[in-house]
Design a protein around this motif. Sequence first.
Motif, PDB file in Angstrom:
ATOM      1  N   ASP A 267      -9.705   7.341  -6.317  1.00 41.76           N
ATOM      2  CA  ASP A 267     -10.310   8.273  -5.371  1.00 41.76           C
ATOM      3  C   ASP A 267      -9.235   9.056  -4.635  1.00 41.76           C
ATOM      4  O   ASP A 267      -8.172   8.506  -4.327  1.00 41.76           O
ATOM      5  CB  ASP A 267     -11.171   7.500  -4.364  1.00 41.76           C
ATOM      6  CG  ASP A 267     -12.161   8.388  -3.641  1.00 41.76           C
ATOM      7  OD1 ASP A 267     -13.250   8.612  -4.198  1.00 41.76           O
ATOM      8  OD2 ASP A 267     -11.846   8.838  -2.539  1.00 41.76           O
TER       9      ASP A 267
ATOM     10  N   ILE B 269      -0.504   4.351  -0.797  1.00 41.72           N
ATOM     11  CA  ILE B 269      -1.376   5.529  -0.817  1.00 41.72           C
ATOM     12  C   ILE B 269      -1.733   6.016   0.588  1.00 41.72           C
ATOM     13  O   ILE B 269      -2.393   7.029   0.734  1.00 41.72           O
ATOM     14  CB  ILE B 269      -2.678   5.276  -1.608  1.00 41.72           C
ATOM     15  CG1 ILE B 269      -3.604   4.320  -0.863  1.00 41.72           C
ATOM     16  CG2 ILE B 269      -2.372   4.743  -3.002  1.00 41.72           C
ATOM     17  CD1 ILE B 269      -5.000   4.275  -1.450  1.00 41.72           C
ATOM     18  N   GLY B 270      -1.307   5.304   1.621  1.00 38.74           N
ATOM     19  CA  GLY B 270      -1.633   5.704   2.981  1.00 38.74           C
ATOM     20  C   GLY B 270      -0.692   6.780   3.500  1.00 38.74           C
ATOM     21  O   GLY B 270       0.394   7.006   2.959  1.00 38.74           O
TER      22      GLY B 270
ATOM     23  N   GLY C 241      -8.981   9.892  -1.647  1.00 37.12           N
ATOM     24  CA  GLY C 241      -8.711   9.462  -0.278  1.00 37.12           C
ATOM     25  C   GLY C 241      -9.710  10.002   0.723  1.00 37.12           C
ATOM     26  O   GLY C 241     -10.666  10.693   0.364  1.00 37.12           O
ATOM     27  N   PRO C 242      -9.502   9.701   2.030  1.00 37.25           N
ATOM     28  CA  PRO C 242     -10.472  10.088   3.056  1.00 37.25           C
ATOM     29  C   PRO C 242     -10.544  11.620   3.194  1.00 37.25           C
ATOM     30  O   PRO C 242      -9.608  12.317   2.825  1.00 37.25           O
ATOM     31  CB  PRO C 242      -9.895   9.448   4.326  1.00 37.25           C
ATOM     32  CG  PRO C 242      -8.440   9.246   4.033  1.00 37.25           C
ATOM     33  CD  PRO C 242      -8.346   9.003   2.566  1.00 37.25           C
TER      34      PRO C 242
ATOM     35  N   ARG D  23      -1.976   5.785  -6.098  1.00 39.39           N
ATOM     36  CA  ARG D  23      -3.025   6.769  -6.388  1.00 39.39           C
ATOM     37  C   ARG D  23      -2.922   7.196  -7.844  1.00 39.39           C
ATOM     38  O   ARG D  23      -1.828   7.370  -8.384  1.00 39.39           O
ATOM     39  CB  ARG D  23      -2.856   7.985  -5.482  1.00 39.39           C
ATOM     40  CG  ARG D  23      -3.996   8.977  -5.557  1.00 39.39           C
ATOM     41  CD  ARG D  23      -5.138   8.565  -4.663  1.00 39.39           C
ATOM     42  NE  ARG D  23      -4.785   8.668  -3.259  1.00 39.39           N
ATOM     43  CZ  ARG D  23      -5.466   8.084  -2.260  1.00 39.39           C
ATOM     44  NH1 ARG D  23      -6.509   7.352  -2.555  1.00 39.39           N
ATOM     45  NH2 ARG D  23      -5.103   8.223  -1.001  1.00 39.39           N
TER      46      ARG D  23
ATOM     47  N   ASN E  78       0.832  -1.202   0.000  1.00 41.68           N
ATOM     48  CA  ASN E  78       0.000   0.000   0.000  1.00 41.68           C
ATOM     49  C   ASN E  78       0.870   1.257   0.000  1.00 41.68           C
ATOM     50  O   ASN E  78       1.528   1.577   0.986  1.00 41.68           O
ATOM     51  CB  ASN E  78      -0.913  -0.007   1.223  1.00 41.68           C
ATOM     52  CG  ASN E  78      -1.939   1.112   1.179  1.00 41.68           C
ATOM     53  OD1 ASN E  78      -1.968   1.911   0.252  1.00 41.68           O
ATOM     54  ND2 ASN E  78      -2.785   1.174   2.189  1.00 41.68           N
TER      55      ASN E  78
ATOM     56  N   ALA F 231      -5.859   3.323  -7.610  1.00 42.82           N
ATOM     57  CA  ALA F 231      -6.864   3.951  -6.749  1.00 42.82           C
ATOM     58  C   ALA F 231      -7.244   5.305  -7.334  1.00 42.82           C
ATOM     59  O   ALA F 231      -6.431   6.234  -7.343  1.00 42.82           O
ATOM     60  CB  ALA F 231      -6.329   4.103  -5.331  1.00 42.82           C
TER      61      ALA F 231
END
Length: 285
Positions: free
Chosen positions: A200, A130-131, A202-203, A173, A128, A198
């Motif tokens: 989107d 993108i975090g 993100g949050p 991303r 991962n 991904a």
Amino acid sequence: MAEKFDLHALRKHLTQRLALGLVDMACHMPTLAISRPVTAMGLRFPSPLGIAAGFDHSGRLGRRVAALGFGFNEIGSLTFDQVASLAPAHHGDARLGINLTLDASQSTAEACSMLSNGWPHADYLVLNLIGPASAPLLQQDARLRQLLTALRQQQQHLNQAGNRRVPLVAKLRCLPAQIPFSLAGLLLELGFDGLLVAHDPGPPATRQRYHDWQDQRQQAQACEQIEHLHSFCGGGLTLMSVGGIQSAADLQGRLNAGAQLVQVHAALLHQGPWLARRLLRAPWK
């Protein structure tokens, strides 16, 4: 403002728990699963539609989601300690992906150990990128190359020693005018199996953003991004797409654009456990 944020976080948590519980119950109901088998990364998936990381974080559902039509379930994103405490998920026909948190503060040895701990449980592994924990790595080209090289070598060693092949994927991303061609090129060079795209930003994953994805112009942008990456990779990477899938047309659009596997998350929260049936019942084009 702090109180408002806490209420939003609580509402999100409760919605997530309710949705997970409903899917769990649905997995136990006697049903005739829809099968649309595909082969990607050398693995056979019961269907090209899967559940994205974040929905079944700790693997409660495991492989049982095949009963609902999902071809795979990606759990996580998991930290070093969470991966070390994973329990086997034996039951069900869906493929199980494990999403690993790449933390910029980790040593290379720690990251390789985390991958080794996840390998016995997974049908495929996802790094991962993108975090927030991995964000500094994207600004450190030499460090990122060294880390991805070491993890790819560790995957190869485990596959050879364990006499089974667990593909390795990186999650990146991909936004309009920000298609990660350079990182995709690095994955190709290192021999990665797949790229999870991904779309989107993100949050926070708000209800308004969910509705925004119903704009066909936004869906078309995501398909265009996949098309560009598909052309760039030339079949060297299996492309997976996540972000904004809500309908059969959305799913078909990503597949037509060049994605071989597609994930859902927010739609599962909003539309319930029978989502895969609705999306997969539509005729293939």
